[in-house]
Design a protein around this motif. Structure first.
Motif, PDB file in Angstrom:
ATOM      1  N   PHE A 260       0.441  -1.159   0.032  1.00 51.42           N
ATOM      2  CA  PHE A 260      -0.140  -0.090   0.162  1.00 51.42           C
ATOM      3  C   PHE A 260       1.070   1.203   0.438  1.00 51.42           C
ATOM      4  O   PHE A 260       0.477   2.083  -1.172  1.00 51.42           O
ATOM      5  N   ALA A 261       1.631   1.042   0.819  1.00 52.03           N
ATOM      6  CA  ALA A 261       3.052   2.999   0.776  1.00 52.03           C
ATOM      7  C   ALA A 261       3.437   2.726  -0.758  1.00 52.03           C
ATOM      8  O   ALA A 261       3.810   3.862  -0.827  1.00 52.03           O
ATOM      9  N   VAL A 262       3.591   1.486  -1.462  1.00 54.16           N
ATOM     10  CA  VAL A 262       4.646   1.840  -2.348  1.00 54.16           C
ATOM     11  C   VAL A 262       3.308   2.175  -3.260  1.00 54.16           C
ATOM     12  O   VAL A 262       4.432   3.433  -3.916  1.00 54.16           O
ATOM     13  N   ILE A 263       2.583   1.650  -3.104  1.00 53.19           N
ATOM     14  CA  ILE A 263       1.170   2.194  -4.532  1.00 53.19           C
ATOM     15  C   ILE A 263       0.827   3.620  -4.092  1.00 53.19           C
ATOM     16  O   ILE A 263       0.848   4.887  -4.749  1.00 53.19           O
ATOM     17  N   ALA A 264       1.012   4.164  -2.991  1.00 50.88           N
ATOM     18  CA  ALA A 264      -0.104   5.649  -2.686  1.00 50.88           C
ATOM     19  C   ALA A 264       1.619   6.252  -2.259  1.00 50.88           C
ATOM     20  O   ALA A 264       1.197   7.434  -3.465  1.00 50.88           O
ATOM     21  N   THR A 265       2.581   5.924  -2.267  1.00 50.59           N
ATOM     22  CA  THR A 265       3.509   6.528  -2.965  1.00 50.59           C
ATOM     23  C   THR A 265       3.815   6.942  -4.417  1.00 50.59           C
ATOM     24  O   THR A 265       4.152   8.432  -4.836  1.00 50.59           O
TER      25      THR A 265
ATOM     26  N   LEU B 150       2.345  14.250   1.321  1.00 47.50           N
ATOM     27  CA  LEU B 150       1.401  12.801   1.848  1.00 47.50           C
ATOM     28  C   LEU B 150       1.711  11.729   1.900  1.00 47.50           C
ATOM     29  O   LEU B 150       1.781  10.958   2.005  1.00 47.50           O
ATOM     30  N   ILE B 151       3.177  11.577   1.267  1.00 49.03           N
ATOM     31  CA  ILE B 151       4.598  10.961   1.083  1.00 49.03           C
ATOM     32  C   ILE B 151       4.306  10.009   2.730  1.00 49.03           C
ATOM     33  O   ILE B 151       4.212   8.949   2.568  1.00 49.03           O
ATOM     34  N   ALA B 152       5.176  10.246   3.412  1.00 46.00           N
ATOM     35  CA  ALA B 152       5.342  10.015   5.079  1.00 46.00           C
ATOM     36  C   ALA B 152       4.166   9.524   5.670  1.00 46.00           C
ATOM     37  O   ALA B 152       4.019   8.304   5.899  1.00 46.00           O
ATOM     38  N   THR B 153       3.132   9.621   5.270  1.00 46.27           N
ATOM     39  CA  THR B 153       2.059   9.447   5.865  1.00 46.27           C
ATOM     40  C   THR B 153       1.110   8.067   6.041  1.00 46.27           C
ATOM     41  O   THR B 153       1.106   7.384   6.345  1.00 46.27           O
TER      42      THR B 153
ATOM     43  N   ARG C 225       3.270   1.370   9.517  1.00 46.23           N
ATOM     44  CA  ARG C 225       4.044   1.118  10.753  1.00 46.23           C
ATOM     45  C   ARG C 225       2.972   1.141  11.801  1.00 46.23           C
ATOM     46  O   ARG C 225       2.961   0.610  13.502  1.00 46.23           O
ATOM     47  N   GLY C 226       1.100   1.695  11.287  1.00 45.16           N
ATOM     48  CA  GLY C 226       0.385   1.330  12.600  1.00 45.16           C
ATOM     49  C   GLY C 226      -0.078   2.697  12.843  1.00 45.16           C
ATOM     50  O   GLY C 226      -0.090   2.976  14.622  1.00 45.16           O
ATOM     51  N   ILE C 227       0.884   3.569  12.260  1.00 48.00           N
ATOM     52  CA  ILE C 227       1.339   5.564  13.270  1.00 48.00           C
ATOM     53  C   ILE C 227       0.082   6.098  12.575  1.00 48.00           C
ATOM     54  O   ILE C 227      -0.341   5.944  11.582  1.00 48.00           O
ATOM     55  N   PRO C 228      -0.803   6.190  13.430  1.00 47.41           N
ATOM     56  CA  PRO C 228      -1.730   7.482  12.833  1.00 47.41           C
ATOM     57  C   PRO C 228      -1.455   8.696  12.272  1.00 47.41           C
ATOM     58  O   PRO C 228       0.025   9.450  12.541  1.00 47.41           O
ATOM     59  N   SER C 229      -2.538   9.064  10.950  1.00 52.61           N
ATOM     60  CA  SER C 229      -1.812  10.357  10.198  1.00 52.61           C
ATOM     61  C   SER C 229      -2.135  11.311  11.693  1.00 52.61           C
ATOM     62  O   SER C 229      -2.487  11.409  12.637  1.00 52.61           O
ATOM     63  N   SER C 230      -1.466  12.145  11.053  1.00 52.19           N
ATOM     64  CA  SER C 230      -1.257  13.990  11.759  1.00 52.19           C
ATOM     65  C   SER C 230      -2.458  14.305  11.220  1.00 52.19           C
ATOM     66  O   SER C 230      -3.431  14.245  10.494  1.00 52.19           O
TER      67      SER C 230
ATOM     68  N   TRP D 267      -9.317   7.428   2.682  1.00 55.32           N
ATOM     69  CA  TRP D 267      -9.875   6.344   3.525  1.00 55.32           C
ATOM     70  C   TRP D 267      -9.057   5.552   4.017  1.00 55.32           C
ATOM     71  O   TRP D 267      -9.565   4.972   5.532  1.00 55.32           O
ATOM     72  N   CYS D 268      -8.335   5.350   3.444  1.00 58.11           N
ATOM     73  CA  CYS D 268      -7.244   4.521   3.811  1.00 58.11           C
ATOM     74  C   CYS D 268      -6.134   5.353   5.235  1.00 58.11           C
ATOM     75  O   CYS D 268      -5.816   4.803   6.334  1.00 58.11           O
ATOM     76  N   TYR D 269      -6.874   7.131   5.113  1.00 59.19           N
ATOM     77  CA  TYR D 269      -5.652   7.759   6.054  1.00 59.19           C
ATOM     78  C   TYR D 269      -6.477   8.006   7.537  1.00 59.19           C
ATOM     79  O   TYR D 269      -6.333   7.584   8.430  1.00 59.19           O
ATOM     80  N   ARG D 270      -7.942   8.138   6.916  1.00 55.07           N
ATOM     81  CA  ARG D 270      -8.915   8.159   8.021  1.00 55.07           C
ATOM     82  C   ARG D 270      -9.064   6.734   8.939  1.00 55.07           C
ATOM     83  O   ARG D 270      -8.501   6.642   9.892  1.00 55.07           O
ATOM     84  N   LYS D 271      -8.811   6.232   8.360  1.00 57.71           N
ATOM     85  CA  LYS D 271      -9.210   4.420   8.820  1.00 57.71           C
ATOM     86  C   LYS D 271      -7.811   4.218   9.790  1.00 57.71           C
ATOM     87  O   LYS D 271      -8.363   3.475  10.995  1.00 57.71           O
ATOM     88  N   ARG D 272      -7.046   4.728   8.990  1.00 59.95           N
ATOM     89  CA  ARG D 272      -5.563   4.256  10.427  1.00 59.95           C
ATOM     90  C   ARG D 272      -5.747   5.032  11.411  1.00 59.95           C
ATOM     91  O   ARG D 272      -5.501   4.746  12.425  1.00 59.95           O
TER      92      ARG D 272
END
Length: 420
Positions: free
Chosen positions: A305-310, A351-354, A360-365, A411-416
């Motif tokens: 997911f992180a690779v595709i989003a990046t 938004l790439i870092a997010t 790693r399970g860290i919520p978005s800022s 949705w992915c950022y909000r869900k996390r």
């Protein structure tokens, strides 16, 4: 992306040499230094000059896709025939790439014996069509004098524009000037068939990657309704439209400007489609597939997911930066005020870092949440622009591609964030 249709660097040097040789011959003829055996186009009386529009079909290389044309002057007594065209450019020109990027390209006028030019285009499989035109003796002489003046080295160079000042518009304008403005008057009153964007997509469709790059980079200028005069920036359109132009003879009777039409060499290449491809469904499907991948990998493969989003965010930022540069630092007015900046812009890079923190399970800022909300608002504004009156940029295909991607990321950022 209008061009003459030959390999530019070598042809420019070769043709410039021929221009010099031709200028010497023409100057000698004009000054009366050449013997009678050399009489021809340069010093023939207007009554002996036959004017024709020569149209060459599209080629395979990207700079040949718009086709090419030329004005032919033929001395009916000596048989000498010369074609004049405005399609030479030189990759070896100092600063060529910088000028190209900034929209300040320099093109050159050229002249060559008709049989040499026509043999080349026939040899590579491009169609060659000849249309003799109804010019009076004085009009033919005026056209000849203008073309010889324009051919001089100090007058041959001009600032090129893809749509408003290219090889075909220069040919069109020279013919119109000699005919007393009848082309502009009649073609300007007739609606065109397509917009700049549609014609560009149609002719570049065989190079899909380049067609997509050009389409995302074109702004609202490319979507204005065109007259037949404006659409004659394409040689094939000018060839078609000039058939319907009439002019008056000395008695005031109207007759066609085109006296006839001869296909000197048929097209042997894959012809471009008659209509522009509709990009809405393909790009909408691509956007839905990418959005689905984001949603699925977010749940089952966070690293993927992180690779595709990046990948998406980097691409969106690059496109946005390119659009900003085209608008603010170049003279490519067809790319100005591009509404695709609302859906592709450099803010995506923030938004790439997010995406990697989510892995790693860290919520978005809260900052990331604000950026996502801002981006969704921008997408909404981009859709609402289509409700405005007047010329609106036809960027629905890119909206259909980007919207599901941004919704999936939101949705992915909000869900996390909720799960965290």
């Amino acid at each position: 992306m209008h061009a003459s249709g030959r390999t530019p660097a070598s042809v420019a040097c070769h043709r410039l040499g021929r221009i010099c040789a031709l200028l010497v011959l023409l100057a000698c003829a004009l000054l009366g230094w050449a013997p009678r055996a050399h009489a021809g186009v340069a010093n023939a009386p207007g009554a002996n000059l036959e004017v024709a529009l020569i149209t060459y079909g599209p080629g395979d290389t990207y700079w040949e896709r718009f086709g090419h044309d030329a004005i032919e002057l033929r001395d009916t007594v000596s048989g000498e025939a010369v074609t004049f065209n405005y399609g030479v450019f030189d990759f070896d020109e100092e600063g060529f790439l910088l000028h190209f990027a900034a929209g300040r390209m320099h093109y050159l006028m050229d002249a060559a014996p008709s049989d040499v030019d026509q043999h080349y285009y026939a040899e590579v499989g491009r169609s060659v069509t000849r249309q003799p035109l109804a010019f009076t003796a004085s009009q033919a002489a005026d056209l000849r004098d203008f073309l010889l003046w324009n051919l001089q080295p100090e007058n041959a160079r001009y600032d090129y524009d893809y749509y408003a000042n290219n090889c075909a518009t220069r040919v069109r304008d020279a013919l119109d000037k000699a005919l007393g403005g009848v082309l502009k008057k009649q073609l300007g009153a007739r609606p065109g068939g397509m917009t700049y964007r549609q014609q560009t997509a149609r002719l570049m469709s065989q190079q899909a990657w380049l067609m997509l790059i050009l389409d995302v980079g074109l702004g609202p200028y490319a979507d204005q309704p065109l007259s037949a005069w404006q659409e004659s920036f394409l040689p094939m359109v000018l060839q078609t439209q000039i058939r319907h132009v009439t002019t008056n003879d000395a008695d005031g009777a109207a007759h066609p400007v085109v006296l006839g039409e001869q296909l000197l060499s048929p097209n042997r290449l894959v012809a471009p489609p008659e209509q522009a491809p509709d990009l809405r469904l393909p790009l909408a499907l691509a956007g839905l597939v990418l959005a689905a991948l984001l949603l699925i990998t977010r749940r089952f493969a966070p690293t993927v997911f992180a690779v595709i989003a990046t990948f998406y965010l980097v691409l969106a930022g690059i496109v946005g930066m390119a659009l900003i540069i085209l608008w603010t630092l170049t003279t490519h007015h067809s790319a100005w005020a591009n509404a695709n900046l609302l859906i592709f812009n450099p803010l995506a890079w923030l938004l790439i870092a997010t995406a990697w923190r989510a892995r790693r399970g860290i919520p978005s800022s809260r900052f990331a949440d604000m950026l996502i909300a801002l981006q969704l608002l921008a997408v909404l504004i981009a859709w609402l622009l289509h409700l405005l009156p007047g010329v609106v940029q036809q960027n629905q295909p890119w909206l259909l591609f980007a919207m599901p991607c941004w919704l999936a990321l939101a949705w992915c950022y909000r869900k996390r964030h909720i799960n965290g």
